[in-house]
Scaffold this motif. Structure first.
Motif, mmCIF file in Angstrom:
data_model
loop_
_atom_site.group_PDB
_atom_site.id
_atom_site.type_symbol
_atom_site.label_atom_id
_atom_site.label_comp_id
_atom_site.label_asym_id
_atom_site.label_seq_id
_atom_site.Cartn_x
_atom_site.Cartn_y
_atom_site.Cartn_z
ATOM 1 N N VAL A 108 0.874 -1.168 0.000
ATOM 2 C CA VAL A 108 0.000 0.000 0.000
ATOM 3 C C VAL A 108 0.915 1.223 0.000
ATOM 4 N N ILE A 109 0.704 2.102 -0.972
ATOM 5 C CA ILE A 109 1.560 3.273 -1.142
ATOM 6 C C ILE A 109 0.720 4.529 -0.943
ATOM 7 N N GLU A 110 1.145 5.341 0.021
ATOM 8 C CA GLU A 110 0.506 6.634 0.296
ATOM 9 C C GLU A 110 1.587 7.694 0.203
ATOM 10 N N GLY A 111 1.626 8.411 -0.900
ATOM 11 C CA GLY A 111 2.697 9.392 -1.112
ATOM 12 C C GLY A 111 4.042 8.688 -1.142
ATOM 13 N N ASP A 112 4.944 9.044 -0.227
ATOM 14 C CA ASP A 112 6.266 8.410 -0.136
ATOM 15 C C ASP A 112 6.286 7.217 0.810
ATOM 16 N N SER A 142 -6.950 3.326 -5.219
ATOM 17 C CA SER A 142 -8.243 3.215 -4.558
ATOM 18 C C SER A 142 -9.045 4.487 -4.778
ATOM 19 N N ALA A 143 -10.343 4.327 -4.760
ATOM 20 C CA ALA A 143 -11.243 5.471 -4.994
ATOM 21 C C ALA A 143 -11.462 6.264 -3.723
ATOM 22 N N GLY A 163 -7.462 7.067 -2.141
ATOM 23 C CA GLY A 163 -6.368 7.732 -2.831
ATOM 24 C C GLY A 163 -5.038 7.002 -2.781
ATOM 25 N N ALA A 164 -4.940 5.958 -1.964
ATOM 26 C CA ALA A 164 -3.697 5.175 -1.892
ATOM 27 C C ALA A 164 -3.599 4.262 -3.110
#
Length: 72
Positions: free
Chosen positions: A16-20, A71-72, A45-46
């Motif tokens: 799971v990637i959220e920004g950096d 993801s939405a 948003g991830a």
């Protein structure tokens, strides 16, 4: 779907990637039909990414993702 089984000594690993921030989210062997539950939530948003890694997984991705989904 239609993801080849991981070769001997390898496994597919989800992230799971959220920004950096990149967090491990599960391992799976692949195969023609693969369903598995991620080990962590996916915030809106991830991005979920999948890489092919050594058996047992790794702490951070070592290769470019094979595919991603936002993801939405």
């Amino acid at each position: 779907r239609e993801l080849a089984p991981a070769p001997p000594g390898k496994t597919y690993e989800a992230w799971v990637i959220e920004g950096d921030k990149v967090t491990r989210a599960g391992l799976f062997p692949g195969g023609t039909r693969t369903a598995f539950v991620l080990t962590r939530p996916v915030p809106a948003g991830a991005v979920v990414a999948v890489t092919l890694e050594r058996a047992g997984g790794v702490e951070k991705p070592t290769v470019k993702p094979l595919f991603t989904a936002k993801s939405a």
